[in-house]
Design a protein around this motif. Structure first.
Motif, short mmCIF file in Angstrom:
data_model
loop_
_atom_site.label_atom_id
_atom_site.label_comp_id
_atom_site.label_asym_id
_atom_site.label_seq_id
_atom_site.Cartn_x
_atom_site.Cartn_y
_atom_site.Cartn_z
N ASN A 41 0.64 -1.22 0.20
CA ASN A 41 -0.01 0.32 0.05
C ASN A 41 0.83 1.46 0.03
OD1 ASN A 41 1.10 -0.16 2.52
ND2 ASN A 41 -1.07 0.10 3.60
N GLY A 42 2.18 1.02 -0.19
CA GLY A 42 3.07 2.30 -0.22
C GLY A 42 3.02 3.14 0.90
N ALA A 43 3.24 2.21 2.15
CA ALA A 43 3.37 2.71 3.42
C ALA A 43 4.85 3.33 3.62
CB ALA A 43 3.04 1.77 4.53
N GLN A 44 4.72 4.56 4.26
CA GLN A 44 5.96 5.25 4.48
C GLN A 44 6.90 4.44 5.47
OE1 GLN A 44 6.20 9.64 5.56
NE2 GLN A 44 7.66 9.20 7.02
N ILE A 45 8.31 4.35 5.23
CA ILE A 45 9.10 3.54 5.95
C ILE A 45 9.81 4.59 6.55
CG2 ILE A 45 10.81 1.67 5.88
CD1 ILE A 45 9.57 0.54 3.53
N GLY A 46 10.20 4.59 7.98
CA GLY A 46 10.98 5.24 8.93
C GLY A 46 10.68 6.92 8.66
N GLN A 47 12.01 7.74 9.03
CA GLN A 47 11.66 8.93 8.81
C GLN A 47 11.82 9.58 7.48
OE1 GLN A 47 10.74 11.09 11.38
NE2 GLN A 47 10.83 9.54 13.02
N PRO A 48 11.18 10.74 7.22
CA PRO A 48 11.35 11.60 6.06
C PRO A 48 12.86 12.01 6.11
CG PRO A 48 9.96 12.92 7.25
CD PRO A 48 10.35 11.57 8.13
N ALA A 49 13.23 12.56 4.72
CA ALA A 49 14.59 13.15 4.61
C ALA A 49 14.64 14.53 5.40
CB ALA A 49 14.83 13.54 2.98
N GLU A 50 15.73 14.65 5.94
CA GLU A 50 16.04 15.97 6.58
C GLU A 50 16.60 16.92 5.55
OE1 GLU A 50 18.44 15.40 10.05
OE2 GLU A 50 17.41 13.52 10.81
N ARG A 51 16.39 18.29 5.81
CA ARG A 51 17.00 19.34 4.87
C ARG A 51 18.40 19.49 5.50
NH1 ARG A 51 11.80 23.37 4.89
NH2 ARG A 51 10.25 22.27 3.92
#
Length: 221
Positions: free
Chosen positions: A132-142
């Motif tokens: 289902n395209g679930a997010q894995i872990g934290q998103p990218a940091e700027r």
């Protein structure tokens, strides 16, 4: 010779009876309707009540005669701010370099629409996987400062540099290595996302000592 004089009280009595009869006949004649006259219900009235009723029936109704407010004009759509939308671009990953436990690859953003658009800032990037395209872990940091606007003519591209940390660099009990199928990307100031295929391994754990993804501001490609 017979006496022809009538007593005086007889004359008085007859006179009184005659007068009463005349009064009764007069009263009955005044109260009886004429046999040939029309019935009262068929006779139109010309009095004040008839005039008022006629005026009321001929006057237009206030509800029907009042001017209608009409339909409110449709609101104008918001002006186009000229920013690149998800439907205006195609995304891909360029070739990369490896170093210090990470891989660096540019996220290429190509204007595939028929009009120019502008992009500025940091895309939102995260790993996704599963069915289902679930997010894995934290998103990218700027990483770094926000750059200047980049205007893309049709067919032109911009880029945002990405950093991919090696999942094996982290303690497996903290990283919780998980297969990923790609990246979910949001352009700056956009709410619709796009998918970029990328097979690999990410960290499902949210308390790794570092970042598994990093992103820099958009620049000219």
């Amino acid at each position: 010779m017979a006496n022809t004089k009538k007593p005086w009280f007889s004359l008085v009595f007859l006179s009184a009876v005659g007068a009463s009869g005349a009064l009764l006949l007069s009263a009955c004649g005044q109260g009886a309707p004429a046999a040939s006259g029309p019935a009262s219900s068929d006779t139109p009235s010309s009095g004040p009540m008839s005039s008022a009723s006629s005026a009321a029936s001929s006057a237009p109704s206030s509800a029907s005669s009042a001017p209608s407010g009409g339909t409110a004009p449709a609101e104008k759509p918001p002006a186009d701010n000229g920013l690149c939308k998800a439907g205006d671009v195609s995304l891909s990953l360029g070739g990369g370099d490896a170093g210090a436990g990470s891989e660096y690859r540019p996220l290429l953003i190509k204007n595939t629409s028929g009009t120019p658009c502008t992009i500025q800032g940091f895309p939102g990037v995260s790993y996704v996987g599963g069915e289902n395209g679930a997010q894995i872990g934290q998103p990218a940091e700027r990483d770094g400062a926000k750059g200047a606007p980049v205007k893309l003519a049709p067919g032109q591209s911009a880029a945002a540099d990405l950093q991919f940390a090696q999942a094996l660099n982290f303690d497996p009990s903290v990283c919780k290595p998980t297969p990923v199928k790609g990246l979910r990307v949001y352009l700056p100031q956009e709410t619709a996302s796009k998918f970029v295929p990328l097979e690999g391994t990410g960290c499902a754990g949210t308390k790794i000592p570092g970042k598994q993804l990093g992103v820099k501001t958009v620049h000219k490609a």
